[in-house]
Design an enzyme around this catalytic site. Sequence first.
Site: not given
Length: 517
Positions: A123, A144, A156, A194
């Site tokens: 991540s 991900h 992802e 993120n």
Amino acid sequence: MTALPTSRAVAVIGSGAMGSGIAQVAAAAGYTVKLFDTRPEAVAKAIAGVIGMFNKLVEKERMSAADAAAAGARLQAAVTLADVADAGLVVEAIVENLDAKRALFTELETIVGDDCILATNTSSISVTAIGAPLRLPQRLAGMHFFNPVPLMALVEVVSGLATDAAVAATVFDTAAVWGKSPVHAKSTPGFIVNRVARPFYAEGWRLLNEQAADAATIDAVLREAGGFRMGPFELMDLIGHDVNFSVTQSVFQAYFNDPRFTPSVQQLELVNAGFLGRKSGRGCYPYGEGAAVPQPRCEMTQPRPAQVNFEVEPGTHGPVTEALAARLRERGIDVPLRHAPEGHASGEAPAFHCNGAAVYLTDGRTATARARDNQHADTVLFDLALDFATAKRIAVACADQCDPAAFNAVVGLFQAAGFTVTRLDDVPGLAVMRTVAMLANEAADAVHQGVCSAQAADIAMQKGVNYPRGPLAWADAVGVDHVVTVLHNLAQGYGEDRYRVSPLLRRHHASGVPIHA
């Protein structure tokens, strides 16, 4: 479609929550799954848990008994890494440590065939860095997933500098076959989610730090006006402040201390105190038996104003203010339209007027500064809402020089339209508007820097963190010109590079072409 054929096995390394979730979705999609962990007992427990999940889906009539039995039969325990030698795809879901991941993939290269795709569920670690020591780094990609894997749609698909485009395409298509919503991303700090999500937390902390309102009130505004499933503070309590702070700090350091990602001192204090959220019994809120639930602030009931009108200038009749005017009219509030008089200060319409108060959608200035600029003391600002037709709450702020009677008339107006009215202290950009503007700004920068496409940015934020609307689609809905104005005024007001406007937003502002044209 270049998805991995179901005739090829999928190996999952790591049998924790992520690994077992990945095994579940792959097996349900028709793939033989070989699950490996350094602890054989953990593999047995994970397989039993996944089969149990299939049985629960049968009970809920979301899976047939035959399909559940077949999917369960496709789960196999790999006793050693050598047992995954025939895999066409290996997905790593081990500890988030660069050296550990490099060591695993280096060993796997001696076991699997050269045509086997290697994928990491990292991540936060650079896919480029993980693949650097490999003999064939071009076959490594990020895959991900988001927790819980069976429920969260986003994957992802992350390409490092060496990742072959055909490998990324196969990973993408395979994720789609597994029922996921994949997006392509470049290996940069935070990937898409993120990175782009940082302002949701950061602007919440800034609002709290500047005493705009307490955490419960800010959360309520983001939920009931902004349409977010959870406000920033309750979400951080759920995630864990240690985890959330660590991610923010990681992204901040990875971008060489870019002020846009500056961590919060207040959150650091929570971490230092051990107030980590739900898991520790205390975070921004108290938890446990008998804990008092803080209630959001709202204004006392005020009478409906006697006179209301809606003032516009040519070209300023924006979608947001018109949506609010439509709700007022639907509630039986007559809002006659009038044109601004000649010589009216440019940019100070559209506006609502009631009992002497001028009421504007926030543009990133404080109400006090706007009252000074338009020479109208009784100035009140209202915040953005996802959908003014259905929003339960609206946030407002008034100028320091505003007469209380004028402010109460505005409160009465919004209450008559069916809103719960929350007053924030006079902070620039209020709550929803500044949060949405900053989310759109970060998403625009990700697109501008080639991390992902505009469509991928919006899909990622909706599917990965359940945002009610993609940030760039939201910018189009509000108007890119208004978002740019908000960001410019925030930058001017704070004097910080944190609020610099993305070149991509400036470009669309200059062209007048929506981001999703």
